[in-house]
Design a protein around this motif. Structure first.
Motif, short mmCIF file in Angstrom:
data_model
loop_
_atom_site.label_atom_id
_atom_site.label_comp_id
_atom_site.label_asym_id
_atom_site.label_seq_id
_atom_site.Cartn_x
_atom_site.Cartn_y
_atom_site.Cartn_z
N LYS A 1 -41.87 -8.80 -4.30
CA LYS A 1 -40.45 -9.10 -4.56
C LYS A 1 -39.57 -8.73 -3.37
O LYS A 1 -38.68 -9.49 -2.98
N TYR A 2 -39.79 -7.57 -2.78
CA TYR A 2 -38.88 -7.08 -1.74
C TYR A 2 -39.47 -7.13 -0.32
O TYR A 2 -38.79 -6.81 0.65
N GLY A 3 -40.76 -7.49 -0.23
CA GLY A 3 -41.47 -7.35 1.04
C GLY A 3 -40.80 -8.00 2.24
O GLY A 3 -40.61 -7.37 3.28
N ALA A 4 -40.42 -9.27 2.12
CA ALA A 4 -39.86 -10.01 3.26
C ALA A 4 -38.58 -9.34 3.76
O ALA A 4 -38.38 -9.17 4.97
N GLN A 5 -37.70 -8.97 2.83
CA GLN A 5 -36.43 -8.35 3.22
C GLN A 5 -36.66 -6.99 3.88
O GLN A 5 -36.02 -6.65 4.89
N LEU A 6 -37.59 -6.22 3.33
CA LEU A 6 -37.83 -4.88 3.88
C LEU A 6 -38.47 -4.95 5.27
O LEU A 6 -38.14 -4.14 6.14
N LEU A 7 -39.37 -5.91 5.45
CA LEU A 7 -39.97 -6.06 6.78
C LEU A 7 -38.91 -6.47 7.80
O LEU A 7 -38.92 -6.01 8.95
N LYS A 8 -38.00 -7.32 7.39
CA LYS A 8 -36.91 -7.74 8.29
C LYS A 8 -36.04 -6.54 8.67
O LYS A 8 -35.69 -6.37 9.84
N MET A 9 -35.74 -5.70 7.67
CA MET A 9 -34.93 -4.51 7.95
C MET A 9 -35.67 -3.57 8.91
O MET A 9 -35.08 -3.00 9.82
N ARG A 10 -36.99 -3.42 8.69
CA ARG A 10 -37.77 -2.54 9.55
C ARG A 10 -37.76 -3.03 11.00
O ARG A 10 -37.50 -2.25 11.92
N ASP A 11 -38.01 -4.31 11.20
CA ASP A 11 -38.08 -4.84 12.56
C ASP A 11 -36.73 -4.77 13.26
O ASP A 11 -36.64 -4.46 14.46
N GLN A 12 -35.66 -5.05 12.52
CA GLN A 12 -34.32 -4.94 13.12
C GLN A 12 -34.01 -3.50 13.51
O GLN A 12 -33.40 -3.25 14.55
N MET A 13 -34.43 -2.57 12.66
CA MET A 13 -34.21 -1.15 12.96
C MET A 13 -34.96 -0.74 14.23
O MET A 13 -34.42 -0.07 15.11
N LEU A 14 -36.22 -1.16 14.34
CA LEU A 14 -37.02 -0.78 15.51
C LEU A 14 -36.35 -1.27 16.80
O LEU A 14 -36.19 -0.50 17.77
N ILE A 15 -35.94 -2.52 16.81
CA ILE A 15 -35.32 -3.08 18.01
C ILE A 15 -33.98 -2.40 18.30
O ILE A 15 -33.68 -2.04 19.45
N SER A 16 -33.19 -2.20 17.24
CA SER A 16 -31.84 -1.63 17.43
C SER A 16 -31.90 -0.22 18.03
O SER A 16 -31.13 0.11 18.94
N ILE A 17 -32.81 0.59 17.53
CA ILE A 17 -32.88 1.97 18.03
C ILE A 17 -33.51 2.03 19.40
O ILE A 17 -33.04 2.74 20.30
N ILE A 18 -34.58 1.28 19.62
CA ILE A 18 -35.25 1.33 20.93
C ILE A 18 -34.32 0.84 22.04
O ILE A 18 -34.25 1.43 23.12
N THR A 19 -33.58 -0.23 21.78
CA THR A 19 -32.70 -0.77 22.82
C THR A 19 -31.38 -0.01 22.94
O THR A 19 -30.62 -0.22 23.88
N GLY A 20 -31.08 0.83 21.96
CA GLY A 20 -29.85 1.61 22.02
C GLY A 20 -28.67 0.94 21.33
O GLY A 20 -27.55 1.47 21.37
N ASP A 21 -28.89 -0.20 20.69
CA ASP A 21 -27.80 -0.81 19.92
C ASP A 21 -27.35 0.12 18.80
O ASP A 21 -26.20 0.09 18.37
N LYS A 22 -28.29 0.90 18.30
CA LYS A 22 -27.98 1.92 17.30
C LYS A 22 -28.52 3.25 17.81
O LYS A 22 -29.59 3.30 18.43
N PRO A 23 -27.81 4.36 17.56
CA PRO A 23 -28.33 5.67 18.00
C PRO A 23 -29.53 6.08 17.15
O PRO A 23 -29.71 5.61 16.02
N VAL A 24 -30.31 6.98 17.70
CA VAL A 24 -31.50 7.45 16.99
C VAL A 24 -31.11 8.04 15.63
O VAL A 24 -31.83 7.87 14.63
N GLU A 25 -29.96 8.71 15.59
CA GLU A 25 -29.52 9.34 14.33
C GLU A 25 -29.29 8.32 13.22
O GLU A 25 -29.29 8.66 12.04
N TRP A 26 -29.07 7.07 13.60
CA TRP A 26 -28.84 6.01 12.60
C TRP A 26 -30.07 5.77 11.74
O TRP A 26 -29.98 5.19 10.66
N PHE A 27 -31.22 6.26 12.18
CA PHE A 27 -32.46 6.11 11.42
C PHE A 27 -32.28 6.64 9.99
O PHE A 27 -32.79 6.04 9.03
#
Length: 528
Positions: free
Chosen positions: A473-499
């Motif tokens: 039921k939730y898999g596709a949405q959660l995977l999308k959130m995970r991948d966006q989080m990984l890119i955002s934090i690694i590139t600095g778009d979001k601070p590490v604390e945003w995790f």
């Protein structure tokens, strides 16, 4: 004279025993009622109802077997359509592990009584218990056994860790790193000390696949681009690796490397620029010095072990897909293999692909016909896991000397004979399809190569290897959130604390429901 007679009797008795063992106790089913079985196997070519292996098994087990031929590309849809029309096979493959629960909920899958698998499929039971302990639990729902788990024998090998060996020497490092701290120093050297010697700043330590080595050093089995959920156990709690607390530390390190020009800025698009999925063009073209791309067999250099020809000659093995590409594009390159890294908390490991591949289950009507269930299990056990290798291979590949020959029986190496060496799935036409892979320790030379390189050590498996309803039921949405989080934090778009905020959002978006269901399933079905 009396002694001679006793000798003769013993010889005859021994001969009868050998014949009985060789043919699986012929006649042991002859006095039993002949039964009809509907069977849906894995099949890439339609089975001939008069196929010689099918007829052989039918006579051996006193059964008439109707193999349902399904287009493998539409397997689940075709099985579901026939079931919807009221046609439920006696024994069928479930190609997607998530569907076992669906078939149970639809009331079309039978309960396998306690002890039946051990009694009537003893070789399968023993093989799974010894080589994949705990995997039998995946076939249970609400404590009842519905599915026979099919476990990959070769996914015991983790992702490869591959270094540019010539670059190691160029930057003054004698061997592949053992710890994350050593790895970090090396990645900086690859990025900062011009290991390719062209006078340009155009090299990096790693890209997207190499991140798996960093995640693993923190105990998180995450493969940056894997499209499945992976779960870890922390105390009594099962949680998704995407919200594991250790992931925050790994991302902080990767963000630092990104800022410092150690992590390839093109990691988002990846190492592969097209063509065969396993190829790491960034590694092959000397852009990065470390990769975890593909699988172990893609990296095997030409001639690293011997393979045997049908006439018994030993010749150098062919290169794997990545090794072959390196030979064409960059033949001077040298590369070496390393072990998973030990992290700051003493953890050591790296992502390992799921071993649970699919299930076999019985149709609901077989639940009341225990004799049929027992006979089916005996057939499946014989074809999949008979300890008599000649008999097992006959059930799987056809007749020895006609369809195939042993070239190295000790390592279970065979060669197909013409014209069958050019016919994928010929065995399915013969009816040699009533079996499935079992997790026997691989003996082939290619897998011996993997053992020699330690690829069976320190792999981290997901604690849960199939999908529950909430995951679907939730898999596709959660995977999308995970991948966006990984890119955002690694590139600095979001601070590490945003995790921390991401974890809250993830749980609210369905992650909490998934975690609750996963832990309930684990508690109800996982034997201590």
């Amino acid at each position: 004279m009396k002694r001679d007679f006793r000798k003769l009797f013993l010889v005859m008795l021994a001969g009868l025993f050998v014949i009985s063992m060789a043919w699986g106790a012929p006649g042991s089913f002859a006095k039993e009622k002949r039964i009809k079985i509907n069977w849906v196997p894995y099949s890439i070519q339609p089975t001939d109802p008069n196929g010689e292996i099918l007829k052989w098994i039918e006579e051996k087990f006193n059964a008439d077997i109707d193999v349902w031929n399904m287009d493998e590309s539409k397997f689940d849809e075709m099985v579901s359509l026939r079931m919807a029309a009221g046609e439920i096979p006696d024994f069928f493959r479930i190609s997607k592990v998530a569907n076992l629960g669906n078939y149970v909920n639809q009331g079309v899958a039978a309960v396998i009584p306690n002890g039946y698998l051990k009694k009537y499929a003893p070789n399968i039971y023993k093989c799974i218990q010894e080589n994949a302990p705990g995997f039998m639990d995946y076939g249970r729902i609400n404590g009842k056994m519905y599915g026979i788990p099919i476990v990959s024998p070769t996914n015991i090998f983790h992702l490869p860790l591959v270094y540019r060996e010539d670059w190691l020497k160029k930057v003054g490092v004698a061997k592949a790193p053992e710890t994350l701290a050593e790895f970090e120093k090396l990645m900086y050297k690859f990025a900062k000390e011009d290991p390719d010697g062209n006078g340009k700043k155009d090299t990096y330590g790693l890209s997207n696949t190499g991140m798996a080595a960093v995640f693993g050093a923190f105990g998180v089995p995450l493969n940056r681009w894997a499209k499945d959920d992976y779960f870890v156990k922390r105390g009594n709690r099962i949680l998704n690796a995407a919200v594991a607390p250790e992931l925050k530390s790994a991302l902080a390190l990767l963000h630092k490397w990104y800022q410092d020009g150690v992590l390839d800025p093109e990691f988002i698009t990846g190492e592969n620029t097209g063509g065969y999925w396993a190829l790491s063009h960034a590694f092959i073209n000397s852009r990065i010095g470390f990769s975890c791309s593909g699988n172990y067999y893609h990296w095997i250099p030409a001639g690293d072990y011997s393979q045997v020809t049908p006439d018994g000659k030993k010749i150098p093995c062919d290169p794997g897909a990545i090794a072959k590409e390196i030979g064409l594009v960059n033949p001077a390159m040298k590369y070496a293999f390393g072990m998973p890294l030990q992290g700051p908390n003493g953890q050591r490991g790296i992502f390992q692909f799921n071993r649970l591949m699919n299930f076999y289950a019985f149709g609901k009507q077989v639940e009341k016909d225990r004799a049929k269930m027992a006979r089916i299990l005996q057939i499946f056990d014989f074809a999949s896991a008979s300890p008599d290798l000649d008999q097992r291979y006959r059930a799987q590949w056809g007749i020895q000397g006609k369809h195939w020959v042993w070239v190295d029986k000790e390592h279970e190496e065979k060669n197909f004979l013409p014209p069958y060496d050019k016919q994928d799935g010929y065995n399915h036409r013969l009816g040699a399809c009533l079996w499935s892979d079992m997790p026997f320790p691989p003996k082939q030379m290619r897998e011996q190569w993997a053992y020699q390189h330690g690829l069976n050590k320190y792999g981290i498996e997901s604690v849960i290897q199939f999908s529950l309803p909430s995951m679907v039921k939730y898999g596709a949405q959660l995977l999308k959130m995970r991948d966006q989080m990984l890119i955002s934090i690694i590139t600095g778009d979001k601070p590490v604390e945003w995790f921390d905020q991401y974890v809250k959002d993830y749980m609210r978006a369905g992650g909490a429901e998934v975690e609750k269901e996963v832990n309930q399933w684990y508690k109800a079905n996982h034997k201590k």
